[in-house]
Design a protein around this motif. Structure first.
Motif, PDB file in Angstrom:
ATOM      1  N   UNK A  60       0.804  -1.073   0.018  1.00  0.00           N
ATOM      2  CA  UNK A  60       0.012   0.005  -0.027  1.00  0.00           C
ATOM      3  C   UNK A  60       1.022   1.192  -0.023  1.00  0.00           C
ATOM      4  N   UNK A  61       0.591   2.255  -0.858  1.00  0.00           N
ATOM      5  CA  UNK A  61       1.205   3.555  -0.607  1.00  0.00           C
ATOM      6  C   UNK A  61       0.001   4.395  -0.464  1.00  0.00           C
ATOM      7  N   UNK A  62       0.122   5.122   0.534  1.00  0.00           N
ATOM      8  CA  UNK A  62      -1.046   6.062   0.944  1.00  0.00           C
ATOM      9  C   UNK A  62      -0.799   7.780   0.129  1.00  0.00           C
ATOM     10  N   UNK A  63      -1.917   8.510   0.418  1.00  0.00           N
ATOM     11  CA  UNK A  63      -1.578   9.826  -0.356  1.00  0.00           C
ATOM     12  C   UNK A  63      -0.598  10.689   0.213  1.00  0.00           C
ATOM     13  N   UNK A  64      -0.058  10.436   1.292  1.00  0.00           N
ATOM     14  CA  UNK A  64       1.151  11.283   1.744  1.00  0.00           C
ATOM     15  C   UNK A  64       2.298  10.443   1.572  1.00  0.00           C
ATOM     16  N   UNK A  65       2.307   9.507   0.791  1.00  0.00           N
ATOM     17  CA  UNK A  65       3.759   8.792   0.604  1.00  0.00           C
ATOM     18  C   UNK A  65       4.115   7.420   1.451  1.00  0.00           C
ATOM     19  N   UNK A  66       3.211   7.396   2.651  1.00  0.00           N
ATOM     20  CA  UNK A  66       3.690   6.275   3.490  1.00  0.00           C
ATOM     21  C   UNK A  66       3.289   5.122   2.985  1.00  0.00           C
ATOM     22  N   UNK A  67       4.000   4.091   3.282  1.00  0.00           N
ATOM     23  CA  UNK A  67       3.906   2.823   2.590  1.00  0.00           C
ATOM     24  C   UNK A  67       3.577   1.563   3.792  1.00  0.00           C
ATOM     25  N   UNK A  68       2.890   0.633   3.456  1.00  0.00           N
ATOM     26  CA  UNK A  68       2.532  -0.376   4.370  1.00  0.00           C
ATOM     27  C   UNK A  68       2.613  -1.782   3.671  1.00  0.00           C
ATOM     28  N   UNK A  69       3.138  -2.781   3.865  1.00  0.00           N
ATOM     29  CA  UNK A  69       3.177  -4.081   3.156  1.00  0.00           C
ATOM     30  C   UNK A  69       2.110  -5.160   4.302  1.00  0.00           C
ATOM     31  N   UNK A  70       1.026  -5.530   3.684  1.00  0.00           N
ATOM     32  CA  UNK A  70       0.207  -6.432   4.798  1.00  0.00           C
ATOM     33  C   UNK A  70       0.665  -7.967   4.512  1.00  0.00           C
ATOM     34  N   UNK A  71       0.493  -8.622   5.455  1.00  0.00           N
ATOM     35  CA  UNK A  71       1.058  -9.948   5.571  1.00  0.00           C
ATOM     36  C   UNK A  71      -0.011 -10.695   6.368  1.00  0.00           C
ATOM     37  N   UNK A  72       0.288 -11.988   6.549  1.00  0.00           N
ATOM     38  CA  UNK A  72      -0.639 -13.072   7.188  1.00  0.00           C
ATOM     39  C   UNK A  72      -0.219 -13.192   8.686  1.00  0.00           C
ATOM     40  N   UNK A  73       0.943 -12.857   8.851  1.00  0.00           N
ATOM     41  CA  UNK A  73       1.415 -13.145  10.277  1.00  0.00           C
ATOM     42  C   UNK A  73       1.157 -12.039  11.253  1.00  0.00           C
ATOM     43  N   UNK A  74       0.131 -12.037  12.223  1.00  0.00           N
ATOM     44  CA  UNK A  74      -0.291 -10.916  13.078  1.00  0.00           C
ATOM     45  C   UNK A  74       0.746 -10.066  13.463  1.00  0.00           C
ATOM     46  N   UNK A  75       1.596 -10.755  14.312  1.00  0.00           N
ATOM     47  CA  UNK A  75       2.631 -10.011  14.862  1.00  0.00           C
ATOM     48  C   UNK A  75       3.590  -9.210  14.263  1.00  0.00           C
ATOM     49  N   UNK A  76       3.840  -9.934  13.015  1.00  0.00           N
ATOM     50  CA  UNK A  76       4.779  -9.106  11.893  1.00  0.00           C
ATOM     51  C   UNK A  76       4.144  -8.060  11.269  1.00  0.00           C
ATOM     52  N   UNK A  77       2.680  -8.164  11.169  1.00  0.00           N
ATOM     53  CA  UNK A  77       2.020  -7.161  10.631  1.00  0.00           C
ATOM     54  C   UNK A  77       1.600  -5.971  11.586  1.00  0.00           C
ATOM     55  N   UNK A  78       1.678  -6.271  12.849  1.00  0.00           N
ATOM     56  CA  UNK A  78       1.505  -5.175  13.763  1.00  0.00           C
ATOM     57  C   UNK A  78       2.827  -4.391  13.935  1.00  0.00           C
ATOM     58  N   UNK A  79       4.112  -5.256  13.731  1.00  0.00           N
ATOM     59  CA  UNK A  79       5.350  -4.449  13.687  1.00  0.00           C
ATOM     60  C   UNK A  79       5.227  -3.655  12.554  1.00  0.00           C
ATOM     61  N   UNK A  80       4.870  -4.066  11.340  1.00  0.00           N
ATOM     62  CA  UNK A  80       5.035  -3.192  10.315  1.00  0.00           C
ATOM     63  C   UNK A  80       4.268  -1.735  10.328  1.00  0.00           C
ATOM     64  N   UNK A  81       2.852  -2.035  10.873  1.00  0.00           N
ATOM     65  CA  UNK A  81       2.216  -0.841  11.163  1.00  0.00           C
ATOM     66  C   UNK A  81       2.782  -0.050  11.930  1.00  0.00           C
TER      67      UNK A  81
END
Length: 505
Positions: free
Chosen positions: A98-119
């Protein structure tokens, strides 16, 4: 009473439409001992799981992602050889970039702990903690809704009335709250709320009106992961056709059903465009419910109910044959439009569901570019670019996509938007193919090209899709416009439900 309702053994079954739901139902019924014929108006099976080949490129023209793989594992195990022996299923990480309107990026994944870290890494400010709380609520919603609303038949308002007595579960799914309202209750960061709101489009809906229960959609994707089928998702349709063949289903392509016939006892068969007639004890319609009840067999009460619903959104698709390779490109990329948050997403839904509907001038861009040598020549990429769009037609939530020049002008605009968001393909595009809602309507009989039939806009709309058992004895509905809804896993679940309602020979 129809023959099948009278439990009189082997039934003659006609399935109208060879989409995923129709093929999966046909295979299940034939495995159960019934004699099954599938009639498909197109020259190939697959329905919305379409395929375009050109100059050595293979494009999936419909879904680009498999979720809830356990649903498909159940189907293949229960009808023959297991999933892993017939399909090459590969997990995706990221599921989407994901790339948001302000340029921030996020990569989603199926590991809930890893995804929380990415957030946390992407947004900071306690966003990961907020997400954990939202995720816990989404899990409770999933647990409360899966069995009664997804994996079982739904008997209209009476089901909701029975469910209302389970006050704890009713409080969990918050029927009076929208998906946007639920996201705002848990998530302070507007970008994370926008991430959640995107999942309303999985049911063709507006997050401002779709029910909070749709939090189960991101939960399912992130819990069970996103998967790709090596060779493209079209291989799923091929595997379903093979399973039908194994069970001696007769599949007739290029065969259009123009009418479903019935008498006082129930269905009697189908009439074909060539004037011939196929007798049947059971008819399973894998077609848009509005088309079934308005055109194939007149059921005025059902047709009126559908006219009172909000049709789902549709989409405009660009299929691009692209020279060269794009470093770092994920299988799925979501590019939100630039602009201030919150609220920048609102303009998109105002255009799609507005009165009248309008092409979105600066839409969210959904890209699917498989890293698969089987879908593009060496040194090339097959780009699938999707944007949300108003359906074909006139008036509220509709655009006349047949207007001369409109599709080409809009395609030019989308290519410019891609360049503005970091993917300038102007010197790399070998060819492009455009698919509008008008094309989808013409190819699949989906009214207006509405991908999911009806939207889930409204407190109860998500739970009141046309039922799998029709008011006409012996007639059943399967597919994305009927219960439990659109998307590959739900359509496959609807096939399981319909086969269960009919029962084995």
């Amino acid at each position: 009473m129809s023959r099948i309702d009278d439990n009189r053994g082997v039934a003659e079954v006609v399935v109208v439409g060879a989409g995923v739901g129709g093929l999966a139902t046909a295979a299940r019924l034939a495995a159960g001992g019934h004699r099954v014929t599938v009639c498909e108006r197109a020259d190939e099976v697959g329905g919305k799981l379409g395929l375009l080949t050109r100059d050595g490129f293979r494009f999936d023209t419909g879904p680009s992602l498999v979720t809830m793989p356990q649903v498909f594992a159940d189907f293949f195990r229960e009808t023959g050889d297991p999933l892993e022996s017939v399909l090459d299923l590969e997990p995706l990480d990221p599921i989407a970039h994901y790339r948001f309107g302000d340029g921030t990026e996020l990569k989603s994944c199926a590991d809930p702990f890893e995804f929380r870290r990415r957030i946390d890494d992407a947004f900071g400010g306690g966003a990961g903690r907020d997400w954990a709380a939202f995720w816990a609520r989404a899990e409770r919603i999933w647990d409360a809704t899966y069995e009664p609303f997804l994996a079982s038949t739904l008997d209209g308002p009476r089901t909701l009335a029975r469910y209302a007595t389970r006050l704890r579960d009713l409080g969990t799914i918050a029927p009076g709250r929208s998906l946007r309202g639920l996201a705002r209750a848990y998530l302070r960061d507007p970008r994370l709320r926008q991430f959640v709101e995107r999942y309303a489009t999985y049911t063709g809906s507006d997050p401002r009106r779709a029910p909070a229960a749709l939090a189960s959609v991101p939960f399912a994707e992130l819990k069970y992961g996103g998967w790709y089928l090596r060779g493209g998702l079209r291989t799923l349709a091929d595997a379903l056709l093979d399973r039908c063949t194994e069970h001696k289903v007769t599949v007739r392509t290029g065969t259009e059903v123009t009418r479903i016939t019935a008498n006082g006892a129930g269905v009697t068969g189908v009439e074909l465009a060539d004037g011939s007639f196929l007798p049947a004890d059971v008819v399973v319609a894998n077609a848009d419910a509005a088309h079934v009840y308005s055109d194939l067999i007149r059921v005025p009460s059902a047709a009126r109910r559908l006219r009172r619903t909000t049709p789902s959104l549709s989409g405009v698709v660009l299929l691009l044959g692209v020279r060269g390779r794009t470093p770092g490109l994920a299988h799925h990329t979501v590019l939100f439009p630039p602009g201030e948050l919150p609220g920048s997403y609102d303009a998109e839904f105002d255009h799609v569901f507005g009165d009248p509907g309008r092409p979105v001038p600066d839409p969210t861009l959904y890209l699917s570019v498989p890293d698969d040598p089987g879908v593009a020549p060496d040194g090339h990429e097959a780009w699938f670019v999707l944007v949300n769009a108003a359906r074909q037609g006139v008036g509220t939530g509709a655009v006349d996509w047949r207007t001369p020049g409109l599709a080409e002008r809009y395609a030019d605009l989308l290519v410019r938007r891609l360049a503005e968001r970091g993917h300038d393909l102007s010197d790399r595009i070998r060819f492009r193919e455009i698919r509008t809602p008008a094309d989808l309507e013409a190819q699949t009989h989906a009214v207006g090209g509405a991908i999911y039939g009806t939207s889930s806009n409204g407190a109860s709309a998500a739970f009141l899709r046309p039922g799998n058992r029709s008011p006409v004895p012996g007639l059943f509905l399967v597919g994305g416009s009927s219960h439990p809804g659109g998307g590959l896993p739900l359509v496959t679940l609807s096939a399981q439900t319909v086969a269960g309602l009919i029962g084995p020979a």
